[in-house]
Scaffold this motif. Structure first.
Motif: not given
Length: 414
Positions: A302, A306-307, A310, A367-368, A375-378
């Motif tokens: 990761h 984008t993560l 995390a 995701s984180d 949260g954020r996703y890839d």
């Protein structure tokens, strides 16, 4: 007018000061940006995994040459040993046959035949005389032939004989043995190289004088020793099979060479794949991707996406372009004991998922956060991640295109 001039000068000075201030600010901002970029590069370099070191051995070409030589030599030696064993058997069979027949090789039998000059020498022509009137002979009339071979009737051939002239040199042999009576015929016979015994019979074209079925035999030289007979037999086998044996050894060497080069190519490909896996963002085990009905391991680095940064990473997904009734996750990923690429590879997280028997495509995102939508996703820039599944019992879902947009730049005519 003086006041206007002073105001203009003050405005110019103020503009110059502002411009100087702006340049200084821009320079300071650029310097700060460069420092920040250098700091980020240093941090990235510090956190980057060490390069994967592939053990180096001798070049594949060198190993292939060595393998070819070893295989060639081993095959050639085996063929030579096989010929030696074959020669031993041939000589033993010949000796056994001679002993069974009670054969005694003789260069002469008084009043029957004489090999003129006594000892026969290989590679030379020798004179033989025969008395067709001896008590077991062919008798009068007709032609006279000697049929001759060597070393157990190898290369049999017929040689025509003619009546022995009264002034022929061979008459001395007859006179010295008190055998002047009879009907003597003479022929010239080539003794082959490698011969250690000559085999022969006499004939008039219809009947034979063959020593009562035992044939006649004359020793070559002083008589063959076991070693001489074996060497002669080996020479014959080498002449007959040598080229084929050499060709077999050469082919064995080439096969060994190709095997080494093929294995080297496979190893190089595997090493390249391991090097790629060492830094690859997403990898799987089995390496060729998910298999229907079997557990698959999904590896994820990761810090490359984008993560990055995390503390926890979760994977969730479904199958067949998200159209399968089953789904999985969110599942927290854990550090992989052995990351893709082996020792020295960048650390990775791993999650294990069992693939349904009718799955054709594996779909997933990272995701984180465990909660949906938090949260954020890839998600691969909105396209999600998809892996083909092999060995599925189902029908592969079609990818439906629902919207196509085209943007064209304006074209100006000049």
């Amino acid at each position: 007018a003086a006041e206007v001039q002073q105001a203009a000068a003050a405005a110019v000075a103020a503009a110059a000061a502002a411009a100087a201030g702006a340049s200084a600010s821009a320079a300071a901002a650029a310097a700060a940006a460069k420092a920040e970029a250098a700091s980020a590069a240093a941090a990235a370099a510090a956190s980057a995994p060490p390069p994967v070191v592939v053990p180096q051995g001798p070049p594949a070409r060198t190993l292939a040459d060595e393998a070819r030589e070893v295989a060639y030599t081993a095959t050639r030696d085996r063929r030579k040993q096989a010929r030696y064993t074959e020669a031993e058997k041939i000589v033993a069979d010949e000796d056994a046959a001679a002993a069974k027949k009670g054969i005694v090789p003789l260069t002469e039998i008084n009043e029957l035949y004489y090999w003129v000059g006594g000892e026969l020498r290989p590679g030379e022509e020798h004179t033989v005389i025969y008395n067709r009137r001896w008590k077991g002979g062919l008798g009068d009339g007709g032609q006279c032939l000697i049929q001759v071979g060597y070393n157990g009737w190898k290369s049999p051939t017929k040689v025509g004989m003619k009546p022995l002239g009264h002034d022929h040199e061979a008459r001395k042999t007859i006179l010295s043995n008190n055998g002047n009576n009879g009907d003597w015929w003479v022929g010239e016979v080539d003794v082959p190289r490698g011969a250690h015994i000559m085999d022969f019979v006499f004939s008039d074209g219809e009947k034979y004088d063959n020593a009562g079925g035992k044939d006649y035999h004359a020793p070559v030289g002083k008589g063959p020793s076991p070693q001489d007979k074996l060497a002669a037999c080996l020479a014959e086998l080498e002449e007959k099979h040598g080229k084929a044996d050499e060709s077999t050894a050469v082919r064995a060497g080439r096969r060994a060479e190709r095997t080494v080069m093929t294995r080297a190519a496979v190893a190089a490909k595997a090493a390249a794949a391991a090097a790629a896996d060492a830094t690859k963002m997403i990898a799987t085990y089995p390496p060729d991707g998910p298999v229907a009905g079997v557990e698959v391991e999904i590896f994820y680095r990761h810090d490359q996406g984008t993560l990055a940064g995390a503390d926890e990473i979760y994977i969730q997904g479904s199958w067949n372009r998200w159209n399968h009734p089953e789904s999985y996750g969110p599942t927290r990923m854990s550090p992989a004991p052995v990351p893709p690429g082996g020792e020295g590879a960048a650390p990775a997280l791993v999650a294990r998922v069992t693939v349904p028997a009718d799955a054709q495509v594996m779909d997933f995102v990272f995701s984180d956060a465990r909660e949906q939508g938090a949260g954020r996703y890839d998600n691969n820039a909105g396209s999600d991640y998809h892996l083909d599944v092999s060995g599925s019992l189902g029908v592969r879902p079609n990818l439906r295109v629902v919207h196509v947009a085209v943007e064209m730049a304006p074209i100006a005519k000049v």
